[in-house]
Design a protein around this motif. Sequence first.
Motif, PDB file in Angstrom:
ATOM      1  N   VAL A 146       0.834  -1.206   0.000  1.00  0.00           N
ATOM      2  CA  VAL A 146       0.000   0.000   0.000  1.00  0.00           C
ATOM      3  C   VAL A 146       0.869   1.257   0.000  1.00  0.00           C
ATOM      4  CG1 VAL A 146      -1.667   1.348   1.332  1.00  0.00           C
ATOM      5  CG2 VAL A 146      -1.978  -1.118   1.086  1.00  0.00           C
ATOM      6  N   ALA A 147       1.889   1.288   0.858  1.00  0.00           N
ATOM      7  CA  ALA A 147       2.758   2.460   0.941  1.00  0.00           C
ATOM      8  C   ALA A 147       3.524   2.679  -0.365  1.00  0.00           C
ATOM      9  CB  ALA A 147       3.729   2.302   2.108  1.00  0.00           C
ATOM     10  N   ALA A 148       4.037   1.592  -0.954  1.00  0.00           N
ATOM     11  CA  ALA A 148       4.819   1.712  -2.191  1.00  0.00           C
ATOM     12  C   ALA A 148       3.937   2.135  -3.358  1.00  0.00           C
ATOM     13  CB  ALA A 148       5.507   0.391  -2.492  1.00  0.00           C
ATOM     14  N   TYR A 149       2.728   1.589  -3.437  1.00  0.00           N
ATOM     15  CA  TYR A 149       1.825   1.964  -4.527  1.00  0.00           C
ATOM     16  C   TYR A 149       1.427   3.431  -4.400  1.00  0.00           C
ATOM     17  CZ  TYR A 149      -1.922   1.701  -7.938  1.00  0.00           C
ATOM     18  OH  TYR A 149      -2.722   1.918  -9.038  1.00  0.00           O
ATOM     19  N   SER A 150       1.178   3.868  -3.187  1.00  0.00           N
ATOM     20  CA  SER A 150       0.801   5.258  -2.964  1.00  0.00           C
ATOM     21  C   SER A 150       1.918   6.216  -3.341  1.00  0.00           C
ATOM     22  CB  SER A 150       0.431   5.464  -1.490  1.00  0.00           C
ATOM     23  OG  SER A 150       0.147   6.819  -1.227  1.00  0.00           O
ATOM     24  N   ALA A 151       3.164   5.806  -3.086  1.00  0.00           N
ATOM     25  CA  ALA A 151       4.303   6.693  -3.342  1.00  0.00           C
ATOM     26  C   ALA A 151       4.692   6.740  -4.813  1.00  0.00           C
ATOM     27  CB  ALA A 151       5.500   6.236  -2.514  1.00  0.00           C
ATOM     28  N   ALA A 152       4.165   5.806  -5.620  1.00  0.00           N
ATOM     29  CA  ALA A 152       4.601   5.684  -7.019  1.00  0.00           C
ATOM     30  C   ALA A 152       3.555   6.230  -7.981  1.00  0.00           C
ATOM     31  CB  ALA A 152       4.911   4.227  -7.332  1.00  0.00           C
ATOM     32  N   ARG A 153       3.047   7.418  -7.710  1.00  0.00           N
ATOM     33  CA  ARG A 153       1.931   7.947  -8.500  1.00  0.00           C
ATOM     34  C   ARG A 153       2.305   8.274  -9.937  1.00  0.00           C
ATOM     35  NH1 ARG A 153      -0.568  11.962  -3.815  1.00  0.00           N
ATOM     36  NH2 ARG A 153      -0.915  10.302  -2.285  1.00  0.00           N
ATOM     37  N   GLU A 154       3.567   8.446 -10.214  1.00  0.00           N
ATOM     38  CA  GLU A 154       3.993   8.801 -11.568  1.00  0.00           C
ATOM     39  C   GLU A 154       4.480   7.603 -12.374  1.00  0.00           C
ATOM     40  OE1 GLU A 154       3.367  11.889 -12.399  1.00  0.00           O
ATOM     41  OE2 GLU A 154       2.753  12.273 -10.325  1.00  0.00           O
ATOM     42  N   ASP A 155       4.375   6.400 -11.818  1.00  0.00           N
ATOM     43  CA  ASP A 155       4.969   5.230 -12.464  1.00  0.00           C
ATOM     44  C   ASP A 155       4.092   4.585 -13.527  1.00  0.00           C
ATOM     45  OD1 ASP A 155       7.235   5.541 -11.039  1.00  0.00           O
ATOM     46  OD2 ASP A 155       6.942   3.852  -9.692  1.00  0.00           O
ATOM     47  N   GLY A 156       2.854   4.991 -13.662  1.00  0.00           N
ATOM     48  CA  GLY A 156       1.987   4.486 -14.718  1.00  0.00           C
ATOM     49  C   GLY A 156       1.798   2.983 -14.660  1.00  0.00           C
ATOM     50  N   ASP A 157       2.031   2.306 -15.803  1.00  0.00           N
ATOM     51  CA  ASP A 157       1.793   0.869 -15.892  1.00  0.00           C
ATOM     52  C   ASP A 157       2.725   0.050 -15.019  1.00  0.00           C
ATOM     53  OD1 ASP A 157      -0.214   1.347 -17.670  1.00  0.00           O
ATOM     54  OD2 ASP A 157       0.968   0.879 -19.466  1.00  0.00           O
ATOM     55  N   SER A 158       3.847   0.612 -14.579  1.00  0.00           N
ATOM     56  CA  SER A 158       4.787  -0.141 -13.744  1.00  0.00           C
ATOM     57  C   SER A 158       4.467  -0.030 -12.257  1.00  0.00           C
ATOM     58  CB  SER A 158       6.214   0.356 -13.995  1.00  0.00           C
ATOM     59  OG  SER A 158       6.373   1.694 -13.541  1.00  0.00           O
ATOM     60  N   ARG A 159       3.401   0.672 -11.944  1.00  0.00           N
ATOM     61  CA  ARG A 159       3.097   0.937 -10.536  1.00  0.00           C
ATOM     62  C   ARG A 159       2.801  -0.343  -9.750  1.00  0.00           C
ATOM     63  NH1 ARG A 159      -1.366   5.503  -8.692  1.00  0.00           N
ATOM     64  NH2 ARG A 159      -0.640   5.768  -6.532  1.00  0.00           N
ATOM     65  N   LEU A 160       1.973  -1.222 -10.297  1.00  0.00           N
ATOM     66  CA  LEU A 160       1.641  -2.468  -9.602  1.00  0.00           C
ATOM     67  C   LEU A 160       2.861  -3.369  -9.437  1.00  0.00           C
ATOM     68  CD1 LEU A 160      -1.854  -3.305 -11.151  1.00  0.00           C
ATOM     69  CD2 LEU A 160      -1.394  -2.904  -8.731  1.00  0.00           C
ATOM     70  N   PRO A 161       3.625  -3.676 -10.496  1.00  0.00           N
ATOM     71  CA  PRO A 161       4.785  -4.559 -10.301  1.00  0.00           C
ATOM     72  C   PRO A 161       5.864  -3.957  -9.414  1.00  0.00           C
ATOM     73  CG  PRO A 161       4.686  -3.757 -12.573  1.00  0.00           C
ATOM     74  CD  PRO A 161       3.386  -3.401 -11.930  1.00  0.00           C
ATOM     75  N   ARG A 162       6.040  -2.645  -9.454  1.00  0.00           N
ATOM     76  CA  ARG A 162       7.050  -2.039  -8.580  1.00  0.00           C
ATOM     77  C   ARG A 162       6.644  -2.144  -7.112  1.00  0.00           C
ATOM     78  NH1 ARG A 162       9.895   3.321 -11.255  1.00  0.00           N
ATOM     79  NH2 ARG A 162      10.568   2.313 -13.184  1.00  0.00           N
ATOM     80  N   ALA A 163       5.377  -1.932  -6.836  1.00  0.00           N
ATOM     81  CA  ALA A 163       4.900  -2.078  -5.456  1.00  0.00           C
ATOM     82  C   ALA A 163       5.053  -3.523  -4.991  1.00  0.00           C
ATOM     83  CB  ALA A 163       3.447  -1.630  -5.355  1.00  0.00           C
TER      84      ALA A 163
END
Length: 269
Positions: free
Chosen positions: A73-90
């Motif tokens: 949750v914290a990582a997804y929230s912090a990655a607002r500019e990551d677009g399509d990579s947001r889910l895998p990065r979190a």
Amino acid sequence: MIVRYAHAGDALTGAREHQEDAFAFAFPDARALYFTSSGRVDGQGALLAVLADGMGGHVAGALASRTAAETFVAAYSAAREDGDSRLPRALQRANAAVATAAREPGRDGMGSTLLAVVFGDAGLSWVSVGDSPLFLFRAGRLYQLNEDHSLGALLDKLAADGEIDAAYAATHPRRHHLRSALTGGAIEHVDLNAGPVALESGDWVVLASDGVETVSHAAIADVLAAHAQGTPQALCRALTAAIAAAGNPYQDNATVLVVRPEFAEVAVG
């Protein structure tokens, strides 16, 4: 068109001494990260639902699931500019957090499944690792949207293809063995649907830990049909009650999260 998401979660300990599942609802794109246990909150943007099922013993399993869910949750929230990579990065951040926690003594075998679903105006997207099912209930029918990373799912496919005997697949002693989980190492299998999958009025979406498999998919559909006009809280309670009523003496922890889209026209003028 404005979409709001009514939601709720409920957990059953079952025959286990401790609860090793963890879940969270959050509005990750709000000005400040906003968590909610159930209900509907307007004006907060996309809704994020996360469910983790820990393994590695009572203490380590509970810690693993909580670590995975909170970090995601914290990582997804912090990655607002990551677009399509947001889910895998979190997901990778959550896996790294589990790795750090697992370094402490007494935490051998620590790990967790993870299912994360984002609900936005265009529908839902998800990433999942493990065997927690993601269901869509639409027009009286139940569909599983995500992949099952248990050995049982692989055995069933081999049986369907005629490569092994169906009875052997159904009674295999390691059916519940996980082929993929967050343990801090390489993640063997990831189901990523950057989506979105459009939702319709009357749909229900259910996230569940594998403890729900005590009851059949047909029985889950029956509960959903019977309570489709009720509140998310009532539906959650009905699902966990059905699992408890099955009376499995070895009942695993079972957690269910339910989400219903509510559509409203945008006011003009």
